[in-house]
Write a protein that holds these residues in place. Structure first.
Motif, PDB file in Angstrom:
ATOM      1  N   GLY A  39       0.793  -1.220   0.000  1.00 34.40           N
ATOM      2  CA  GLY A  39       0.000   0.000   0.000  1.00 34.40           C
ATOM      3  C   GLY A  39       0.826   1.270   0.000  1.00 34.40           C
ATOM      4  N   GLU A  40       0.466   2.186   0.880  1.00 34.18           N
ATOM      5  CA  GLU A  40       1.103   3.505   0.929  1.00 34.18           C
ATOM      6  C   GLU A  40       2.585   3.450   1.262  1.00 34.18           C
ATOM      7  N   ALA A  41       3.032   2.398   1.942  1.00 35.88           N
ATOM      8  CA  ALA A  41       4.455   2.281   2.281  1.00 35.88           C
ATOM      9  C   ALA A  41       5.317   2.179   1.026  1.00 35.88           C
ATOM     10  N   VAL A  42       4.755   1.641  -0.050  1.00 41.74           N
ATOM     11  CA  VAL A  42       5.500   1.512  -1.299  1.00 41.74           C
ATOM     12  C   VAL A  42       5.947   2.884  -1.806  1.00 41.74           C
ATOM     13  N   VAL A  77      19.380  -7.132   4.704  1.00 47.14           N
ATOM     14  CA  VAL A  77      17.918  -7.106   4.729  1.00 47.14           C
ATOM     15  C   VAL A  77      17.393  -7.112   3.296  1.00 47.14           C
ATOM     16  N   GLU A  78      16.471  -8.005   3.031  1.00 49.66           N
ATOM     17  CA  GLU A  78      15.837  -8.070   1.715  1.00 49.66           C
ATOM     18  C   GLU A  78      14.596  -7.187   1.731  1.00 49.66           C
ATOM     19  N   ALA A  79      14.493  -6.265   0.791  1.00 49.88           N
ATOM     20  CA  ALA A  79      13.326  -5.386   0.671  1.00 49.88           C
ATOM     21  C   ALA A  79      12.480  -5.857  -0.505  1.00 49.88           C
ATOM     22  N   ILE A  80      11.185  -6.037  -0.233  1.00 46.68           N
ATOM     23  CA  ILE A  80      10.231  -6.506  -1.239  1.00 46.68           C
ATOM     24  C   ILE A  80       9.062  -5.528  -1.255  1.00 46.68           C
ATOM     25  N   VAL A  81       8.614  -5.134  -2.439  1.00 45.17           N
ATOM     26  CA  VAL A  81       7.420  -4.293  -2.529  1.00 45.17           C
ATOM     27  C   VAL A  81       6.303  -5.077  -3.180  1.00 45.17           C
ATOM     28  N   CYS A  82       5.096  -4.770  -2.752  1.00 43.09           N
ATOM     29  CA  CYS A  82       3.896  -5.423  -3.263  1.00 43.09           C
ATOM     30  C   CYS A  82       3.580  -4.892  -4.663  1.00 43.09           C
ATOM     31  N   GLY A  85       0.603  -2.748  -4.610  1.00 43.93           N
ATOM     32  CA  GLY A  85       0.930  -1.454  -4.024  1.00 43.93           C
ATOM     33  C   GLY A  85       1.585  -0.531  -5.035  1.00 43.93           C
ATOM     34  N   LEU A  86       2.411  -1.096  -5.917  1.00 41.03           N
ATOM     35  CA  LEU A  86       3.030  -0.293  -6.977  1.00 41.03           C
ATOM     36  C   LEU A  86       1.950   0.350  -7.838  1.00 41.03           C
ATOM     37  N   ALA A  87       0.990  -0.476  -8.267  1.00 39.17           N
ATOM     38  CA  ALA A  87      -0.084   0.030  -9.124  1.00 39.17           C
ATOM     39  C   ALA A  87      -0.945   1.042  -8.380  1.00 39.17           C
ATOM     40  N   LEU A  88      -1.281   0.733  -7.148  1.00 38.87           N
ATOM     41  CA  LEU A  88      -2.126   1.614  -6.343  1.00 38.87           C
ATOM     42  C   LEU A  88      -1.487   2.983  -6.137  1.00 38.87           C
ATOM     43  N   MET A  89      -0.196   3.009  -5.903  1.00 31.22           N
ATOM     44  CA  MET A  89       0.499   4.259  -5.596  1.00 31.22           C
ATOM     45  C   MET A  89       1.109   4.923  -6.831  1.00 31.22           C
ATOM     46  N   GLY A  90       0.962   4.322  -8.002  1.00 30.77           N
ATOM     47  CA  GLY A  90       1.504   4.913  -9.222  1.00 30.77           C
ATOM     48  C   GLY A  90       3.021   4.894  -9.263  1.00 30.77           C
ATOM     49  N   ILE A 100      15.619  -3.541  -4.593  1.00 28.71           N
ATOM     50  CA  ILE A 100      14.287  -3.906  -4.099  1.00 28.71           C
ATOM     51  C   ILE A 100      13.670  -4.904  -5.074  1.00 28.71           C
ATOM     52  N   SER A 101      13.115  -5.981  -4.523  1.00 24.62           N
ATOM     53  CA  SER A 101      12.449  -6.969  -5.370  1.00 24.62           C
ATOM     54  C   SER A 101      10.932  -6.814  -5.278  1.00 24.62           C
ATOM     55  N   PHE A 102      10.220  -7.590  -6.070  1.00 27.78           N
ATOM     56  CA  PHE A 102       8.775  -7.461  -6.177  1.00 27.78           C
ATOM     57  C   PHE A 102       8.105  -8.778  -5.818  1.00 27.78           C
ATOM     58  N   GLY A 103       6.945  -8.674  -5.210  1.00 25.60           N
ATOM     59  CA  GLY A 103       6.206  -9.872  -4.832  1.00 25.60           C
ATOM     60  C   GLY A 103       4.804  -9.505  -4.406  1.00 25.60           C
ATOM     61  N   GLY A 104       4.182 -10.437  -3.754  1.00 26.28           N
ATOM     62  CA  GLY A 104       2.836 -10.227  -3.249  1.00 26.28           C
ATOM     63  C   GLY A 104       2.648 -11.020  -1.980  1.00 26.28           C
TER      64      GLY A 104
END
Length: 120
Positions: A39-42, A77-82, A85-90, A100-104
């Motif tokens: 979400g917004e954290a992205v 530390v591995e950082a992953i973004v949803c 969340g990417l789509a939601l936050m543009g 940073i990697s991507f996942g769900g």
């Protein structure tokens, strides 16, 4: 006894700092550490990285979010973004640090293993 892993789920920009601090502490103690931003954290991870209270932390002699991210990365530390969340936050992949990697949620839970799970 080996340190168990820790996966921290963060949904708000203001919680990123605490999430990175917890993950970094676990990594410093020898455990696997992951931060999953939703979400917004992205949006707060988009470059240039900044958190709502960075000036307050700087005034207290504490690192800004970007510096804390660098310290966490140095500890492994591995950082992953949803992806949602990417789509939601543009936010697009090219707006993020390349480490940073991507996942769900499903992929994070599938790879949880014996990690402890914390949500902020």
């Amino acid at each position: 006894m080996p340190m168990r892993g820790l996966t921290v789920i963060v949904t708000r920009p203001g919680s990123l700092r605490a999430g990175l601090e917890l993950a970094a502490a676990n990594a410093a103690l020898g455990g696997r550490a992951r931060l999953f931003a939703q979400g917004e954290a992205v949006a707060a991870l988009a470059l240039p990285m900044r958190a709502p209270h960075d000036p307050d932390h700087a005034a207290a002699g504490l690192p800004a979010l970007a510096a804390l991210f660098e310290e966490a990365q140095a500890l492994g530390v591995e950082a992953i973004v949803c992806q949602s969340g990417l789509a939601l936050m543009g936010v697009t992949a090219d707006m993020l640090d390349a480490r940073i990697s991507f996942g769900g949620p499903v992929s994070v839970m599938q790879t949880l293993g014996e990690d402890r799970l914390a949500t902020l």
